[in-house]
Design a protein around this motif. Structure first.
Motif, short mmCIF file in Angstrom:
data_model
loop_
_atom_site.label_atom_id
_atom_site.label_comp_id
_atom_site.label_asym_id
_atom_site.label_seq_id
_atom_site.Cartn_x
_atom_site.Cartn_y
_atom_site.Cartn_z
N GLN A 333 4.37 38.66 -4.82
CA GLN A 333 5.09 38.10 -3.68
C GLN A 333 4.54 38.63 -2.36
N LEU A 334 3.23 38.89 -2.35
CA LEU A 334 2.58 39.42 -1.16
C LEU A 334 2.57 38.38 -0.04
N LYS A 335 3.11 38.76 1.11
CA LYS A 335 3.14 37.85 2.25
C LYS A 335 2.01 38.13 3.23
N GLN A 336 1.47 39.34 3.15
CA GLN A 336 0.37 39.70 4.05
C GLN A 336 -0.51 40.75 3.39
N LEU A 337 -1.71 40.86 3.91
CA LEU A 337 -2.65 41.88 3.47
C LEU A 337 -2.89 42.82 4.64
N GLY A 340 -7.78 46.52 6.65
CA GLY A 340 -8.49 47.67 6.10
C GLY A 340 -8.20 47.98 4.65
N ILE A 341 -7.35 47.20 4.01
CA ILE A 341 -6.94 47.52 2.64
C ILE A 341 -8.10 47.50 1.65
N PHE A 342 -9.15 46.68 1.94
CA PHE A 342 -10.28 46.58 1.01
C PHE A 342 -11.53 47.29 1.54
N ASP A 343 -11.42 48.06 2.58
CA ASP A 343 -12.60 48.61 3.26
C ASP A 343 -13.48 49.48 2.38
N LYS A 359 0.20 34.16 4.29
CA LYS A 359 0.15 33.11 5.31
C LYS A 359 -1.06 33.24 6.21
N ASP A 360 -1.55 34.47 6.35
CA ASP A 360 -2.64 34.70 7.29
C ASP A 360 -3.54 35.82 6.76
N LEU A 361 -4.83 35.72 7.05
CA LEU A 361 -5.79 36.73 6.65
C LEU A 361 -6.29 37.46 7.89
N PRO A 362 -6.13 38.79 7.95
CA PRO A 362 -6.60 39.54 9.12
C PRO A 362 -8.10 39.41 9.31
N SER A 363 -8.52 39.48 10.53
CA SER A 363 -9.96 39.48 10.82
C SER A 363 -10.63 40.67 10.13
N LYS A 384 -4.47 28.39 8.02
CA LYS A 384 -5.72 28.43 8.77
C LYS A 384 -6.56 29.60 8.26
N VAL A 385 -7.85 29.52 8.53
CA VAL A 385 -8.76 30.62 8.26
C VAL A 385 -9.65 30.82 9.47
N GLN A 386 -9.99 32.07 9.74
CA GLN A 386 -10.81 32.38 10.90
C GLN A 386 -12.27 32.05 10.64
#
Length: 526
Positions: A333-337, A340-343, A359-363, A384-386
């Motif tokens: 049920q992850l709503k956001q990431l 830096g979580i995968f750095d 809903k959104d992927l951080p830059s 959307k995707v950046q």
């Protein structure tokens, strides 16, 4: 009825009469000057069969007796046998005499599976003489204290002990005393309780306890198994774990805890397990994980967190996992990431996030994933995707899955850095068109020879069905691209008709498949 067997050896030439239903065959034809004797029986008299083998006075490699006729309720002392593999199955055996195998030579594999054995006899003298012991699919409910206790202490180690598909309900103190074995299989029993000393004076490298009814583990349950490499506790009823339950297992490489009822885990649960390579926590009820739960796992290669109820993960949770290759977090049920979580996941090859609520992927969220080959974001809530979502170093990605999101448009040159891309799944979004240069930098307009020279793929697939496509002049480039023989716009020959991209506009093409529209007709639309 009798079967006559002509038996040859360097010093023996004799005609023997085998019992009905039995045969003796030399299968050593693939090894010159070496015999490999197989004695097999079906629906034969067990006593007659074994006395026949004993009378041969010769090494038999395999004795395989199935469906004894009549059935044998008690297996008594066997005659002298020189055999490597002894298999007696489906014979109705309920009880085994303690001295049943005292006359046999050291046996490589003893298989007594698929009988009705209710009690394990004293096998201490046997565990020094057998490599594989199979007691699966019986009716064993209890393991006696002295079942595996050796008469003389030796360094001999069995290869495996199979006790799966029995009726065992409890592993009491010292149940495996004296046993030294690479793998113990206890899956698919009815075990509800394990004594903290059940494995005292036992050596094992792999322990399989899956598919039981274990709801609780006491501190120290596995503390005696210092050499354990694999622990499988999947498909049980565990709802919590003691913080130090695994602390003594310094050689542990794989731990399977999937399909339990775990709601939370102590932050130190994996502390000190520097050799751990694989963790599966899927199909539990985890709602959160502490940010240091995986810290110190310098050898971890795969983590499976799928099918839980995780809503948030700390940006530090995967810190320093420099050799992690596979990370599965789907069906949560992850709503956001967290940024830096995968750095630190520079060796990651597969990242699975499908069926979440993102809903959104951080830059820059994927900027250090230079080895990533498959990214699955299917069935999230992305609208959307950046344009810079995939960095220039993202050259190894082969599969990109964005099906079932809420995308209405794609940025120009979104995929331009993905030089190895093979599959793009965009099905079930809200796309009306694709920008002309969204695949710029890939294979557009190039010949197979040119692609090969540049190290690019030439079997590119785009899946577009389930989008409200407007097939006007803005899509002319896509139809032109579809003419290239290495490009497939779904479906290809192996996909069902319902996966065909359908145009919804303009009116003259509404309901028509993308492939059916003639390019020159599109060019006339103004």
């Amino acid at each position: 009825m009798f079967i006559f067997i002509l038996l040859f050896s360097t010093s023996v030439h004799a005609i023997l009469t085998a019992p009905n239903g039995c045969s003796l065959v030399d299968k050593g034809w693939y090894k010159p000057n070496e015999n490999q004797w197989y004695f097999t029986c079906s629906a034969a008299n067990l006593t007659e069969a074994l006395e026949f083998v004993s009378s041969i006075n010769k090494r038999i490699d395999y004795i395989i007796i199935d469906a004894c006729n009549p059935v044998i309720s008690r297996l008594e002392q066997l005659p002298e046998l020189d055999v490597w593999n002894l298999k007696i199955t489906n014979c109705g055996i309920e009880e085994i005499a303690d001295d049943a195998f005292v006359n046999t030579s050291p046996i490589g594999e003893l298989d007594l599976s698929n009988n009705s054995i209710t009690k394990i006899p004293k096998l201490g003298f046997l565990v020094d003489r057998v490599q594989y012991l199979n007691l699966d699919h019986n009716k064993i409910s209890y393991i006696p204290d002295d079942a595996f206790k050796k008469e003389n202490v030796t360094d001999y180690m069995m290869e495996y002990l199979h006790l799966e598909y029995n009726n065992i309900t409890e592993l009491h103190s010292s149940a495996f005393e004296g046993l030294s074995v690479r793998s113990i299989y206890l899956g698919n029993n009815r075990i509800t309780h394990i004594s903290p000393n059940a494995f005292e004076h036992c050596k094992a490298e792999n322990l399989y306890l899956h598919d039981n009814k274990i709801a609780e583990l006491k501190t120290g349950t596995f503390s005696h198994l210092k050499d354990l490499r694999t622990l499988d506790m999947s498909n049980n009823l565990l709802h919590e774990l003691p913080p130090t339950i695994f602390s003594s297992l310094k050689k542990l490489k794989s731990i399977l805890l999937l399909s339990n009822n775990l709601k939370k885990l102590p932050s130190v649960i994996f502390s000190g397990l520097s050799r751990l390579e694989y963790i599966s926590l899927s199909e539990n009820k985890l709602t959160e994980l502490s940010d240091d739960i995986f810290h110190g796992l310098e050898s971890i290669e795969e983590i499976n967190l799928s099918n839980n109820q995780l809503k948030y993960l700390s940006p530090n949770i995967f810190r320093n996992l420099s050799v992690l290759h596979y990370l599965r977090m789907d069906n949560n049920q992850l709503k956001q990431l967290s940024p830096g979580i995968f750095d630190d996941l520079r060796k990651l090859e597969v990242l699975d996030l499908h069926n979440n609520l993102v809903k959104d992927l951080p830059s820059n969220i994927f900027y250090n994933l230079n080895e990533l080959r498959a990214l699955d974001l299917n069935n999230n809530k992305l609208d959307k995707v950046q344009v810079d979502l995939f960095p220039p170093s993202f050259v190894n990605l082969v599969e990109l899955h964005l099906q079932g999101n809420r995308l209405t448009q794609l940025p120009k040159r979104l995929f331009s850095n993905l030089r190895s891309l093979w599959i793009v799944d965009l099905k079930g979004n809200y796309l009306t068109a694709l920008p002309r240069n969204c695949f710029e930098g890939l294979s557009m307009g190039k010949t197979k020879a040119e692609l090969d020279a540049e190290g690019l793929r030439f079997d590119f697939k785009v899946f577009l069905s389930g989008n409200p496509l407007t097939c006007d002049d803005q899509m002319t480039w896509l139809l032109d691209w579809m003419k290239i023989d290495y490009v497939t716009i779904s479906p290809d020959d192996g996909h069902p008709e319902e996966d065909t991209p359908i145009c919804v506009a303009p009116p003259q093409f509404a309901g028509s498949s993308l492939k059916s529209i003639v390019l020159k007709s599109l060019a006339k639309i103004k």
